[in-house]
Every structure is written in structure tokens, then in C-alpha cells.
Design a protein around this motif. Structure first.
Motif, mmCIF file in Angstrom:
data_model
loop_
_atom_site.group_PDB
_atom_site.id
_atom_site.type_symbol
_atom_site.label_atom_id
_atom_site.label_comp_id
_atom_site.label_asym_id
_atom_site.label_seq_id
_atom_site.Cartn_x
_atom_site.Cartn_y
_atom_site.Cartn_z
ATOM 1 N N THR A 13 1.205 -1.381 -0.319
ATOM 2 C CA THR A 13 0.171 0.284 -0.203
ATOM 3 C C THR A 13 0.953 1.090 -0.247
ATOM 4 O O THR A 13 2.626 1.226 0.040
ATOM 5 N N GLU A 14 0.019 2.637 -0.335
ATOM 6 C CA GLU A 14 0.933 3.620 -0.411
ATOM 7 C C GLU A 14 0.595 4.470 1.165
ATOM 8 O O GLU A 14 -0.245 3.354 2.075
ATOM 9 N N GLY A 16 -0.300 6.482 4.012
ATOM 10 C CA GLY A 16 -1.480 7.074 4.128
ATOM 11 C C GLY A 16 -2.681 6.868 3.562
ATOM 12 O O GLY A 16 -3.711 7.226 4.126
ATOM 13 N N LYS A 17 -3.152 5.240 2.854
ATOM 14 C CA LYS A 17 -4.022 4.436 2.861
ATOM 15 C C LYS A 17 -4.104 3.940 4.341
ATOM 16 O O LYS A 17 -3.041 3.177 4.664
ATOM 17 N N ASP A 18 -5.293 3.458 4.337
ATOM 18 C CA ASP A 18 -6.070 2.911 5.422
ATOM 19 C C ASP A 18 -5.672 1.277 4.257
ATOM 20 O O ASP A 18 -6.343 1.230 3.334
ATOM 21 N N VAL A 19 -6.311 0.061 5.555
ATOM 22 C CA VAL A 19 -5.810 -1.244 4.821
ATOM 23 C C VAL A 19 -6.355 -2.207 5.646
ATOM 24 O O VAL A 19 -6.460 -1.192 7.498
ATOM 25 N N GLU A 20 -7.069 -3.274 5.482
ATOM 26 C CA GLU A 20 -7.154 -4.065 6.940
ATOM 27 C C GLU A 20 -7.169 -5.188 5.767
ATOM 28 O O GLU A 20 -7.253 -5.979 5.082
ATOM 29 N N GLN A 80 -5.431 2.574 10.112
ATOM 30 C CA GLN A 80 -5.307 4.277 9.144
ATOM 31 C C GLN A 80 -4.027 4.972 8.314
ATOM 32 O O GLN A 80 -3.194 5.129 9.982
ATOM 33 N N ARG A 81 -4.117 5.423 7.899
ATOM 34 C CA ARG A 81 -3.128 6.226 7.097
ATOM 35 C C ARG A 81 -1.919 5.998 7.550
ATOM 36 O O ARG A 81 -1.423 6.484 8.096
ATOM 37 N N VAL A 114 4.922 -0.982 3.204
ATOM 38 C CA VAL A 114 4.052 0.425 3.135
ATOM 39 C C VAL A 114 4.768 1.390 1.976
ATOM 40 O O VAL A 114 6.123 1.623 2.471
ATOM 41 N N LEU A 115 4.789 1.584 0.604
ATOM 42 C CA LEU A 115 5.867 2.337 0.611
ATOM 43 C C LEU A 115 5.749 3.940 0.206
ATOM 44 O O LEU A 115 4.312 4.275 1.133
#
Lengths: 115, 115
Positions: A13-14, A16-20, A80-81, A114-115
Motif C-alpha cells: 500500500t501507499e 497514508g492509505k488505510d488497510v484491513e 489507518q493512514r 507501506v511504500l
């Protein structure tokens, strides 16, 4: 029988993005744990569920991290973020009950980058 | 809070050599002790555990561990290692009677067995 399963196995993911991240415990196991394994940090506890309640959230590193468990079964860990320091393997474990003697069985983990 | 120390970070042995991996914990009360193993590309698996009774515990694949309460130690041993024992080994503890059900892990020992 089936062990603990986790999905996805890998997540990129980039920042700042949220992940589940999802965890399916062994059927009948009432206790569920989230840990993370990162280089240089070893295995760190995040949160513990007994049924749908989380009596121990002491390992969550910040308020960007949250988790829930529904139906006494599946659990979701949400970040988040996302930040680069969140990159790690997130492990889920379950045990039959809350007894001290209950063995924790681990899933294969989700590798988060996380990139 | 309890902590776990694994002093050997990386161990290289030849096949048939004897193995002893150190584990020390810091908690003065009753503990449950575990050794988990993570083979390359696989998830954490329980090797053996100590809850009470005989301090010499036998696990899978010929491993054993001895709980020495006076030394706060739970060292893992195997008389003759095989190439297939190449893996990362984690010692873990939970402190009975505290509010914490989660395991506290050591930083792990990477074992490399050369054929």
C-alpha cells in the motif's frame, strides 16, 4: 482440522492509505490475538480478544490501529493512514479459551509493505 | 513487565552436532513457557511447552527443554541436529495471574545446520 487463516497473504500500500487485515481463527477457539513481527523488533503483541471483547489492547502502537471481532470468530485489524514504520508481518493466533495453559496457534501472517 | 532474552542470535552447526539455545525470562511469579519454531516460508509452530510438573519437557522432532526456576531459564536442547532443523526458534512466556494473556517473545535465534 483447519488452522488459523489470514488474508491477504501480502499487501502493498501507499503511505497514508488505510488497510484491513483479516483473521479466521480455528473453529471453536474463543481467544484471538494479534501480533506483529518486524525486522529488529521481534514479535510484538498488539491486541487480545476473548469472544468479541478486547480486554487487552495495550500493544496497539497508536490510535491509527484498531481491531474488531464479530460473532466470536473473524477478526479484522485496521490500520489507518499507514506509515512506512507499519511495514511488518501481522500475525494472528487463536487459542481454545482464556486459560493460561491454552496453547496459541498461529496463522501464516499478512506481510504489509507501506511504500 | 516480563521480558525474554535469547542470547544466541545466529547459530551455525554441522549435522549431528548437539544444540542448546538459551532462553531467560524476567518474572518472579508463575510462568508458562513455550518454544516455537518457524521453518523457512512457514508459520510459527509450537515445538514444546511447560506449564507445571516435570521441569524436563519433551517436544516434537527430538527437542527437549529444561525449566530451571532458580535461573529463570528454559533452554532448548537437541542431541543431534539435522539439516531440516534449519529454522528460527522463539522462546515465549506468559505470566500467570497477571492481566496479560498474550505471550512475550524473545528476539529469536536463527539456526543454520550445514550438511
Amino acid at each position: 482440522g483447519a488452522g488459523v487463516s489470514q488474508s491477504p497473504s501480502n499487501k502493498v500500500t501507499e503511505k497514508g492509505k488505510d488497510v484491513e487485515l483479516r483473521c479466521d481463527p480455528i473453529s471453536g477457539h474463543t481467544a484471538l490475538y494479534w501480533y506483529r513481527q518486524s525486522l529488529g523488533q521481534g514479535l510484538e503483541f498488539l491486541i487480545y480478544f476473548q469472544g468479541n471483547s478486547a480486554p487487552d489492547k495495550s500493544g496497539l502502537p497508536s490510535d491509527r490501529f484498531s481491531a474488531e471481532r464479530t460473532g466470536g470468530s473473524v477478526s479484522t485489524l485496521t490500520i489507518q493512514r499507514t506509515q512506512q514504520e507499519d511495514s511488518a508481518v501481522y500475525l494472528c493466533a487463536s487459542s481454545l479459551g482464556p486459560e493460561w495453559a491454552d496453547t496459541q496457534y498461529f496463522g501464516p501472517g499478512t506481510r504489509l509493505t507501506v511504500l | 513487565a516480563q521480558s525474554v532474552s535469547q542470547h544466541n542470535h545466529h547459530v551455525i552447526l554441522s549435522e549431528a552436532a548437539s544444540l542448546e539455545l538459551g532462553c531467560n525470562y524476567s518474572y518472579g511469579g508463575t510462568v508458562n513457557l513455550f518454544w516455537y519454531v518457524q521453518y523457512p516460508g512457514q508459520h510459527l509452530q509450537l515445538l514444546l511447552k511447560y506449564f507445571s510438573g516435570d521441569p524436563l519437557v519433551k517436544g516434537i522432532k527430538g527437542f527437549e527443554a529444561e525449566f530451571i526456576k532458580s535461573k529463570f531459564s528454559f533452554n532448548l536442547r537437541k542431541p543431534s541436529v539435522q539439516w531440516s532443523d534449519t529454522a528460527e526458534y522463539f522462546c515465549a512466556v506468559n505470566a500467570v495471574g497477571t492481566g496479560r494473556r498474550a505471550l512475550t517473545f524473545g528476539s529469536g535465534t536463527r539456526l543454520q545446520v550445514q550438511p
